[in-house]
Structures are given as structure tokens and as C-alpha cells.
Design a protein around this motif. Structure first.
Motif, PDB file in Angstrom:
ATOM      1  N   LEU A   1     -53.497 -63.776  23.549  1.00 41.27           N
ATOM      2  CA  LEU A   1     -54.518 -63.458  22.552  1.00 41.27           C
ATOM      3  C   LEU A   1     -54.427 -61.998  22.127  1.00 41.27           C
ATOM      4  N   MET A   2     -54.257 -61.109  23.115  1.00 37.79           N
ATOM      5  CA  MET A   2     -54.168 -59.691  22.789  1.00 37.79           C
ATOM      6  C   MET A   2     -52.912 -59.409  21.975  1.00 37.79           C
ATOM      7  N   ASN A   3     -51.792 -60.035  22.350  1.00 41.17           N
ATOM      8  CA  ASN A   3     -50.563 -59.850  21.582  1.00 41.17           C
ATOM      9  C   ASN A   3     -50.736 -60.325  20.144  1.00 41.17           C
ATOM     10  N   LYS A   4     -51.433 -61.439  19.988  1.00 43.66           N
ATOM     11  CA  LYS A   4     -51.670 -61.980  18.649  1.00 43.66           C
ATOM     12  C   LYS A   4     -52.443 -60.980  17.799  1.00 43.66           C
ATOM     13  N   VAL A   5     -53.477 -60.372  18.386  1.00 44.66           N
ATOM     14  CA  VAL A   5     -54.303 -59.407  17.657  1.00 44.66           C
ATOM     15  C   VAL A   5     -53.488 -58.172  17.301  1.00 44.66           C
ATOM     16  N   ILE A   6     -52.771 -57.630  18.275  1.00 45.33           N
ATOM     17  CA  ILE A   6     -52.022 -56.398  18.043  1.00 45.33           C
ATOM     18  C   ILE A   6     -50.878 -56.624  17.060  1.00 45.33           C
ATOM     19  N   ASN A   7     -50.181 -57.739  17.189  1.00 45.61           N
ATOM     20  CA  ASN A   7     -49.051 -58.011  16.298  1.00 45.61           C
ATOM     21  C   ASN A   7     -49.482 -58.229  14.857  1.00 45.61           C
ATOM     22  N   ALA A   8     -50.755 -58.545  14.663  1.00 44.24           N
ATOM     23  CA  ALA A   8     -51.265 -58.752  13.308  1.00 44.24           C
ATOM     24  C   ALA A   8     -51.575 -57.426  12.600  1.00 44.24           C
ATOM     25  N   LEU A   9     -51.566 -56.319  13.355  1.00 53.42           N
ATOM     26  CA  LEU A   9     -51.848 -55.020  12.757  1.00 53.42           C
ATOM     27  C   LEU A   9     -50.674 -54.564  11.900  1.00 53.42           C
ATOM     28  N   PRO A  10     -50.944 -53.724  10.891  1.00 53.45           N
ATOM     29  CA  PRO A  10     -49.839 -53.089  10.161  1.00 53.45           C
ATOM     30  C   PRO A  10     -48.950 -52.331  11.148  1.00 53.45           C
ATOM     31  N   GLU A  11     -47.662 -52.250  10.852  1.00 50.14           N
ATOM     32  CA  GLU A  11     -46.694 -51.704  11.815  1.00 50.14           C
ATOM     33  C   GLU A  11     -47.071 -50.322  12.327  1.00 50.14           C
ATOM     34  N   ALA A  12     -47.485 -49.427  11.431  1.00 49.00           N
ATOM     35  CA  ALA A  12     -47.808 -48.061  11.849  1.00 49.00           C
ATOM     36  C   ALA A  12     -48.998 -48.049  12.807  1.00 49.00           C
ATOM     37  N   GLN A  13     -50.027 -48.854  12.518  1.00 48.72           N
ATOM     38  CA  GLN A  13     -51.187 -48.919  13.410  1.00 48.72           C
ATOM     39  C   GLN A  13     -50.815 -49.573  14.733  1.00 48.72           C
ATOM     40  N   ARG A  14     -49.999 -50.632  14.657  1.00 46.04           N
ATOM     41  CA  ARG A  14     -49.596 -51.333  15.884  1.00 46.04           C
ATOM     42  C   ARG A  14     -48.838 -50.400  16.823  1.00 46.04           C
ATOM     43  N   LYS A  15     -47.888 -49.657  16.275  1.00 48.68           N
ATOM     44  CA  LYS A  15     -47.096 -48.747  17.108  1.00 48.68           C
ATOM     45  C   LYS A  15     -47.981 -47.685  17.742  1.00 48.68           C
ATOM     46  N   THR A  16     -48.908 -47.144  16.969  1.00 48.86           N
ATOM     47  CA  THR A  16     -49.806 -46.098  17.481  1.00 48.86           C
ATOM     48  C   THR A  16     -50.709 -46.649  18.572  1.00 48.86           C
ATOM     49  N   ILE A  17     -51.254 -47.849  18.369  1.00 49.68           N
ATOM     50  CA  ILE A  17     -52.105 -48.483  19.377  1.00 49.68           C
ATOM     51  C   ILE A  17     -51.317 -48.733  20.662  1.00 49.68           C
ATOM     52  N   GLU A  18     -50.094 -49.220  20.532  1.00 53.15           N
ATOM     53  CA  GLU A  18     -49.287 -49.509  21.717  1.00 53.15           C
ATOM     54  C   GLU A  18     -48.995 -48.241  22.514  1.00 53.15           C
ATOM     55  N   LEU A  19     -48.669 -47.154  21.825  1.00 51.79           N
ATOM     56  CA  LEU A  19     -48.384 -45.900  22.513  1.00 51.79           C
ATOM     57  C   LEU A  19     -49.613 -45.376  23.249  1.00 51.79           C
ATOM     58  N   ALA A  20     -50.781 -45.547  22.629  1.00 56.46           N
ATOM     59  CA  ALA A  20     -52.013 -45.045  23.251  1.00 56.46           C
ATOM     60  C   ALA A  20     -52.480 -45.939  24.390  1.00 56.46           C
ATOM     61  N   PHE A  21     -52.467 -47.252  24.157  1.00 56.51           N
ATOM     62  CA  PHE A  21     -53.095 -48.167  25.099  1.00 56.51           C
ATOM     63  C   PHE A  21     -52.158 -48.672  26.193  1.00 56.51           C
ATOM     64  N   PHE A  22     -50.872 -48.760  25.876  1.00 58.58           N
ATOM     65  CA  PHE A  22     -49.969 -49.341  26.863  1.00 58.58           C
ATOM     66  C   PHE A  22     -48.997 -48.334  27.465  1.00 58.58           C
TER      67      PHE A  22
END
Length: 206
Positions: A144-165
Motif C-alpha cells: 500500500l505504501m509503495n502504491k502511494v509513493i509510486n503514484a507521486l510525481p518523480e521529483a516528489q517521490r525521490k525527495t520523499i524516499e531520501l527523507a523517509f527511507f
């Protein structure tokens, strides 16, 4: 924060203009005469900037807003009517509205930035795990979390991944991605909002 219904600040009375009147200039601007706009700018840019500074108290922002105000004068000139008032009064209204809007946006951004900083400081990896487990009681949390994150625009997704993971701070993300710090903050803010909204929708569906 200034109220929109407060008494209009006192405006210095300019000297009697030489050459074309303000109304003449406005009529020429309505006919798309760029030279008339330049004359109007030379005549009143000091007054308009002073008014903007009374609201936002920032020289750089005031310069930017000053240019925006005169662009709006150009674009909205057709809405000016000499029967309803003088050009300077109309210009002051445009400038004050722009300045107050800019102040409200800045204050809203600062509040969002404070909330975002608090989220990042409170162990984002734990937040990402706990919020999905609490808000979504069934289904595969990771999927579910992957589904939500992967739906983000690429720039936002990359930034979220760097911060959260990867546990990077905003400054570390900016340095590692060669991105302005303000852009990183905005991407995190927008990404977080989309994640919260999406998780709420997923919860409602289950």
C-alpha cells in the motif's frame, strides 16, 4: 498580519505630473502602448514600492512584487475606469492586494515548513511504518505504501524516499541532488500532503 478591511495606509501626494496625465497614460496602456506604461512606472514606482514594503517588510520581495504589479496594470488596464476613480488609487488597490496575498502565502508556507521539519525530526522511517499500520488495518502495508509513493510525481517521490527511507535531512537532500533547499522543502511538503490524502482514501476503501 494585516487585515483586508483596515484603513488604507496614507500615500504621499506626488507632485503634479508634467506631460500626459495619468488618465491619458492609462488610456494609452489600454491601447497597448508600452511607452505609456514605462512613463507610469517612472512616475509612481517609488510610491508603489513603499506601499508594498509597509506590508511585507522585505526589499527583495518588494522589488519582485513591484514588477508583478506593473505587469498586472498592463494586463488589467481594460478594467480601469476614470469615472470610478483616479489611476493612482486603482494602482494602490492592486499593489496592496498583491502584497497581502504574498504575505499570506509566506506565512502559510512558514507554518507548513515548521510542520514538515517536525515530521522529519520525529524519525520519518518510524512515521511511515506507524501511520500505515494505524490508518490501514488490513492489506499488505508495504504494498500500500509503495502504491502511494509510486503514484507521486518523480521529483516528489525521490525527495520523499531520501527523507523517509534514507534518513536524509533537507539540506543533505539539496546537496545530494543539486537542488535548491526551497525546492526540496516544497517537494516534501507537497509529497507529504499527497501521501496523507492517499492513505486516507485507501483506509476509506478498506
Amino acid at each position: 498580519m494585516p487585515e483586508t478591511d483596515e484603513v488604507e495606509p496614507a500615500i504621499p501626494i506626488p507632485p503634479e505630473p508634467t506631460g500626459p496625465t495619468d488618465v491619458d497614460l492609462m488610456r494609452r496602456i489600454q491601447d497597448e502602448d508600452a511607452d505609456a506604461l514605462a512613463v507610469l512606472y517612472d512616475r509612481y514606482n517609488g510610491i508603489v514600492k513603499a506601499l508594498i514594503l509597509r506590508v511585507i517588510h522585505n526589499e527583495t520581495e518588494a522589488d519582485d512584487l513591484l514588477q508583478e504589479v506593473f505587469m498586472e496594470i498592463w494586463n488589467q488596464a481594460r478594467n480601469f475606469s476614470a469615472e470610478k476613480g483616479k489611476p493612482l488609487g486603482w494602482m494602490v488597490t492592486l499593489a496592496r492586494r498583491r502584497a497581502i496575498d504574498a504575505l499570506r502565502k509566506r506565512q502559510a508556507y512558514n507554518r507548513a515548513e515548521e510542520r514538515l521539519q517536525l515530521e522529519v525530526e520525529q524519525q520519518p522511517e518510524a512515521w511511515a511504518q506507524n501511520v500505515t499500520e494505524k490508518e490501514i488495518q488490513s492489506g499488505d502495508t508495504r504494498l500500500l505504501m509503495n502504491k502511494v509513493i509510486n503514484a507521486l510525481p518523480e521529483a516528489q517521490r525521490k525527495t520523499i524516499e531520501l527523507a523517509f527511507f534514507y534518513g536524509m535531512s533537507q539540506r543533505e537532500i539539496a546537496a545530494n541532488t543539486n537542488t535548491p533547499l526551497g525546492t526540496v522543502k516544497t517537494r516534501l511538503e507537497l509529497g507529504l500532503k499527497k501521501i496523507y490524502d492517499a492513505l486516507k482514501e485507501l483506509k476509506d476503501e478498506l
